[in-house]
Design a protein around this motif. Sequence first.
Motif: not given
Length: 296
Positions: A58-61, A42-48, A54-55
Motif C-alpha cells: 500500500a505504498r503507491p508511487s 532485465f531492468g524492466a522486470l526488476f523495476l516492475t 510497493e503496491r
Amino acid sequence: MHSRQRATYALIATTTTWGTVPLIVRTVDLPAAVVVAARFWFGALFLTGVLVWERRRARPSGPPVWSVARGRGVAVCFTLVVHWLCEIGAYSYAPVGTALFIVFLAPIGIAAFAPRVLGEHIDRQTILALALAVGGFAFMSRSALEASGGTGIALSVAGAVTFVMLVLLNKPLADTYGGVRAAQMQMTGAALLIVPFVAVADIPSPNASWLWLIVLGVVHTGVAIAVYLSVLRVVGATVTGVLGYLEPATAVVWAWLVLGEAPSAATLVGGVAILGAGLLVVRNQRPDLEVAGVTG
C-alpha cells in the motif's frame, strides 16, 4: 547530512558503478543491440517487481501510469533506445576515446538548455566544475582524438544530442512519477522498441558469460537508473551532468585494476581534474553554504 548531499553521494556511487559497464560488455562479447536489449529487459522486470511489491504494501508511487506527460514519456523511450544504440555502435566505428569525448560533451548542452527548459539556476561554482570536468576529460582523451570515419563521428554526435534530450525530458518525469516509476516506464517502453533490432542480430550460442547480463540489467540499469532519476529531482540536470564525468574516469580505474591496463600520465592528470570537479559539486551542496546564501 541533508537531502542534496545524500543525493550527490548516491549519484557518485551510481556513476562509479557505471564505470564497470565496459568490463561486462567486453566479457559477454555480444552485438550491441543484444546488450542494450538485456539492459532494458532485465531492468524492466526488476523495476516492475519493485512496483508490485510497493503496491502490495500500500505504498503507491505517483499518479497512474501515463496519466501525466504521456507524450514526454513516449519520447523518452524512443530517445533512450537511440542513445544507447548510437553510443555503443560508435565504439565500432571510432576510437573509444574519440566517441566518449564527443558523447560526454553533452553536459555542456545540458548546462546551456537547463535554465531555459527546466528553469534551473546555475551558479558560478557549478560552471567552474563543468569547465574543469570537460577540460580534464579532454586531457584524458587527447591521445585518442585521432581521425575517425564519418559514421563514427555521426553516431557519437547522435549519442551526445540524445544524452542532452534524455536529461531534459527525464527531469519533469522524475518530478511527477518519482525515480522508480519513471525508470520502470521507460525501461518497459524501450524493451518493446528494441525487439526488432534483436531479431536481426547475429547471436552466438549461449555461454556462462551471459549471466553477467543479469547484473548489467538489474544493478547497472534497473537500480542505477532509478537512483539516477531520483537524484535528478533533487540536484538538477546540470549537477547531474557534471558528476556524469565520473563514469568514464572510473572506467579507466576499473580497467587498470581488473584488466591491468595502466593509464597514461595524461589520463591520470585528466582524472584528477574530473575528481576536482566532483569535489567542487559536493562542496556546493553543503547546507552551511545554502544557509549562508552562497550561490557563487
